[in-house]
Scaffold this motif. Structure first.
Motif, mmCIF file in Angstrom:
data_model
loop_
_atom_site.group_PDB
_atom_site.id
_atom_site.type_symbol
_atom_site.label_atom_id
_atom_site.label_comp_id
_atom_site.label_asym_id
_atom_site.label_seq_id
_atom_site.Cartn_x
_atom_site.Cartn_y
_atom_site.Cartn_z
ATOM 1 N N TYR A 165 0.876 -1.171 0.000
ATOM 2 C CA TYR A 165 0.000 0.000 0.000
ATOM 3 C C TYR A 165 0.916 1.226 0.000
ATOM 4 O O TYR A 165 1.946 1.232 0.670
ATOM 5 N N PRO A 166 0.547 2.273 -0.760
ATOM 6 C CA PRO A 166 1.468 3.413 -0.887
ATOM 7 C C PRO A 166 1.636 4.227 0.393
ATOM 8 O O PRO A 166 0.724 4.314 1.215
ATOM 9 N N HIS A 167 2.798 4.828 0.509
ATOM 10 C CA HIS A 167 3.011 5.832 1.544
ATOM 11 C C HIS A 167 2.110 7.024 1.204
ATOM 12 O O HIS A 167 1.829 7.284 0.029
ATOM 13 N N PRO A 168 1.649 7.781 2.189
ATOM 14 C CA PRO A 168 0.817 8.963 1.897
ATOM 15 C C PRO A 168 1.555 9.956 1.000
ATOM 16 O O PRO A 168 2.748 10.192 1.175
ATOM 17 N N ILE A 169 0.829 10.523 0.051
ATOM 18 C CA ILE A 169 1.431 11.496 -0.859
ATOM 19 C C ILE A 169 1.584 12.859 -0.201
ATOM 20 O O ILE A 169 2.246 13.737 -0.756
ATOM 21 N N LEU A 170 0.956 13.036 0.957
ATOM 22 C CA LEU A 170 1.111 14.281 1.696
ATOM 23 C C LEU A 170 0.931 14.023 3.181
ATOM 24 O O LEU A 170 0.367 13.017 3.583
ATOM 25 N N ASP A 171 1.440 14.941 3.968
ATOM 26 C CA ASP A 171 1.268 14.901 5.416
ATOM 27 C C ASP A 171 0.120 15.839 5.753
ATOM 28 O O ASP A 171 0.164 17.030 5.390
ATOM 29 N N TYR A 172 -0.891 15.319 6.433
ATOM 30 C CA TYR A 172 -2.083 16.117 6.714
ATOM 31 C C TYR A 172 -1.751 17.423 7.434
ATOM 32 O O TYR A 172 -2.162 18.502 7.004
ATOM 33 N N ALA A 173 -1.045 17.344 8.541
ATOM 34 C CA ALA A 173 -0.771 18.540 9.351
ATOM 35 C C ALA A 173 -0.003 19.599 8.563
ATOM 36 O O ALA A 173 -0.354 20.785 8.590
#
Length: 163
Positions: free
Chosen positions: A136-144
């Motif tokens: 499963y991919p790493h997140p393309i962005l950090d929410y915070a």
């Protein structure tokens, strides 16, 4: 784009986009989450998402789709406040605590516990055979970080409008 394919690394967004791509339909809350994610966290113009939804939705209706995207982006005549930025992980946990929807449309996450399925990148003990970035991919962005950048961008624009 990874958002269109449901490969953002944010499970609820990925499940919603895969649902749209497979069925031609998406629940309204998911439409708001996906729009907020693309426009506010991804800093991508709302018209891109509006066009994609227009192409994919079986229940497409111009005024609702267009107005919904403008609302989510914080533009238009009846816009959500610029500072309303949905947290996809919080929304996912609140409305589907067990992660059934995610597990249906992201089967690679089906073995994860309800504690980890909403945000596997923060999990400390994933199954041994499950590798983030491979299965499963790493997140393309950090929410915070993305939220802060979005708020900063909107504030700068508002400050320029005052002068």
């Amino acid at each position: 784009i990874k958002w269109c394919e449901g490969k953002t690394g944010i499970p609820i967004i990925d499940a919603a986009m895969r649902c749209l791509n497979q069925t031609g339909w998406m629940h309204n809350r998911l439409r708001m989450l996906c729009a907020s994610f693309l426009c506010k966290l991804g800093c991508i113009h709302w018209k891109y998402g509006e066009r994609y939804f227009a192409w994919k939705l079986l229940d497409y209706e111009f005024a609702s789709n267009n107005g919904g995207w403008q609302w989510a982006a914080g533009t238009g005549c009846d816009a959500a406040p610029y500072f309303r930025i949905f947290n996809p992980m919080t929304q996912s946990k609140r409305y589907d605590p067990e992660g059934h929807f995610i597990k249906k449309y992201c089967p690679e996450l089906a073995e994860l516990s309800s504690q980890h399925v909403h945000n596997p990148s923060n999990a400390k003990n994933l199954p041994a055979h499950f590798k983030l970035g491979t299965h499963y991919p790493h997140p393309i962005l950090d929410y915070a970080t993305s939220r802060q950048l979005c708020l900063q961008m909107y504030r700068q624009h508002l400050d320029r409008q005052k002068h």
